[in-house]
Write an enzyme that holds these catalytic residues in place. Structure first.
Site, short mmCIF file in Angstrom:
data_model
loop_
_atom_site.label_atom_id
_atom_site.label_comp_id
_atom_site.label_asym_id
_atom_site.label_seq_id
_atom_site.Cartn_x
_atom_site.Cartn_y
_atom_site.Cartn_z
N GLU A 159 -8.57 4.28 4.46
CA GLU A 159 -8.27 3.31 3.30
C GLU A 159 -8.20 4.69 2.30
OE1 GLU A 159 -7.35 0.42 2.89
OE2 GLU A 159 -8.04 -0.68 4.74
N GLU A 171 0.84 -1.13 0.05
CA GLU A 171 0.09 0.17 0.04
C GLU A 171 0.66 1.25 -0.05
OE1 GLU A 171 -2.72 -0.86 3.32
OE2 GLU A 171 -3.20 -2.60 2.62
N HIS A 230 -3.88 3.38 5.23
CA HIS A 230 -4.10 1.81 4.39
C HIS A 230 -4.29 2.49 3.16
CE1 HIS A 230 -4.13 -1.24 7.46
NE2 HIS A 230 -4.06 -0.19 8.13
#
Length: 374
Positions: free
Chosen positions: A310, A111, A236
């Site tokens: 995210e 990531e 993330h």
């Protein structure tokens, strides 16, 4: 192919056909690699490209030297492959006790946008803390602790061998499989759901809670500071989500409505920048069930606000987000994070001030009552 990967390939350290990374070759040829990488300075360091770990180490060292009155580099621990883990502490001198904001990036190796954001965040705070009144206000009472890359071994592996590697690099089952999902290794209903005990799997939870040196280093440090940490942020990708606890149960934390309110406000601030849509909710509700996450563990030990971000995108590029999207991703995420920090700051110091006012009012009332008896 990236220039650094070309160099590694030509030097024989990146073995074609997925055969892996030759550590002995890497050690013997490190000097050659260092000479082959273009020289750079902090002034020319680009925040619009992805950087290998060696450059991130150097960036941390140089930025803590240039802004030494505000930022210091601290040793946290070592990885399985004995790479040092450092965090940056951003702090303004203050005579008052200060609370802490924790941020980590790169717990999942592939990531790459997450470590890119951690660097962006540090850069923005350091470059603007003198002129930006909002940042100045935050730094009067808050210290920022930033871990740019948590899973260093895995991150290096994504540059040398397998771009989509997720886990750490510790060996298991007599060396027949490698890596633990570090975000399934924390002591939060460990390995109960959404995790695997098979070391071949992407979500392998390790041999026990906090079994890995990386998670031990983070957990030990956070435990030692937990009474002072107001907010725990772990970055993330991908999916464009702001996740609250919990992943291991549908039950909600005691301050869930408040966390959703803060998260939704952050999502709105993010959207205002470039129109990017983020969803807000608990991991179990809007993503999937998972146990052993650092976010859930942080909330369980009493840190009041704990979020997983995210970042971009929603699946077009996934983990391989183009460098052209680094800047807009970081700019909009910065808006969201500052929104969270503003809210957390206001909620803590408003309630603290309200408590002091209430205590003072009660004391004054007692004094008046006593005087009336004289």
């Amino acid at each position: 192919m990236k220039p650094l990967l070309e160099t590694l390939y030509l030097l024989g350290m990146l073995v074609p056909g997925g055969l892996g990374y030759d550590r002995s070759l890497a050690q013997h040829r490190q000097e050659i690699v260092d000479k082959s990488v273009s020289p750079w300075s902090l002034e020319t360091y680009s925040y619009n490209i992805y950087h290998p770990m060696g450059e991130i180490y150097e960036w941390m060292r140089e930025i803590s030297e240039k802004y030494k009155e505000v930022v210091t580099q601290h040793f946290l621990g070592v990885t399985y492959e004995t790479h040092p883990m450092y965090y940056l502490k951003i702090s303004q001198p203050s005579g008052n006790p200060k609370k802490i904001i924790w941020m980590d990036c790169g717990i999942h190796a592939r990531e790459w946008i997450a470590p890119a954001f951690c660097q962006w965040f540090v850069k923005e705070i350091l470059q603007n803390h003198k002129d930006n009144s909002s940042i100045r206000k935050l730094l009067r009472n808050l210290d920022f602790y930033v871990l740019p890359v948590l899973n260093i071994d895995g991150y290096i592996y994504t540059w040398t061998t397998d771009r989509l590697w997720r886990k750490s690099r510790s060996p298991h089952n007599n060396g027949t499989c490698f890596g633990t999902d570090l975000n399934r290794n924390f002591n939060a209903s460990w390995c109960s759901i959404g995790a695997s005990r098979n070391c071949q799997d992407q979500t392998f939870c390790g041999t026990g809670p906090v079994s890995e040196p990386e998670t031990k280093a983070v957990a030990s440090f956070i435990e030692s500071k937990k009474d002072d940490i107001l907010c725990f942020l772990t970055m993330h990708s991908y999916g464009q989500l702001i996740l609250t606890p919990y992943g291991y149960t549908k039950n909600k934390s005691s301050n869930h409505p408040e966390m959703i309110q803060v998260g939704q406000k952050a999502a709105n601030a993010l959207k205002a920048k470039y129109g990017t849509n983020y969803r807000v909710g608990s991991s179990a509700d809007i993503l999937y069930a998972s146990s052993g996450s650092s976010r859930d563990w942080a909330r369980d030990i009493g840190i009041p606000f704990s979020y997983t971000f995210e970042l971009r995108d929603s699946g077009t590029y996934g983990f391989v987000l183009p460098e052209a999207q680094i800047q807009p991703t970081c700019e909009e995420t910065m808006e969201a994070v500052l929104s969270v920090l503003d809210d957390v700051y206001a909620k803590h110091w408003h309630s603290d001030s309200a408590g002091r006012v209430t205590s003072a009012t009660m004391l004054l009332g007692l004094l008046v009552s006593c005087m009336s008896l004289l």
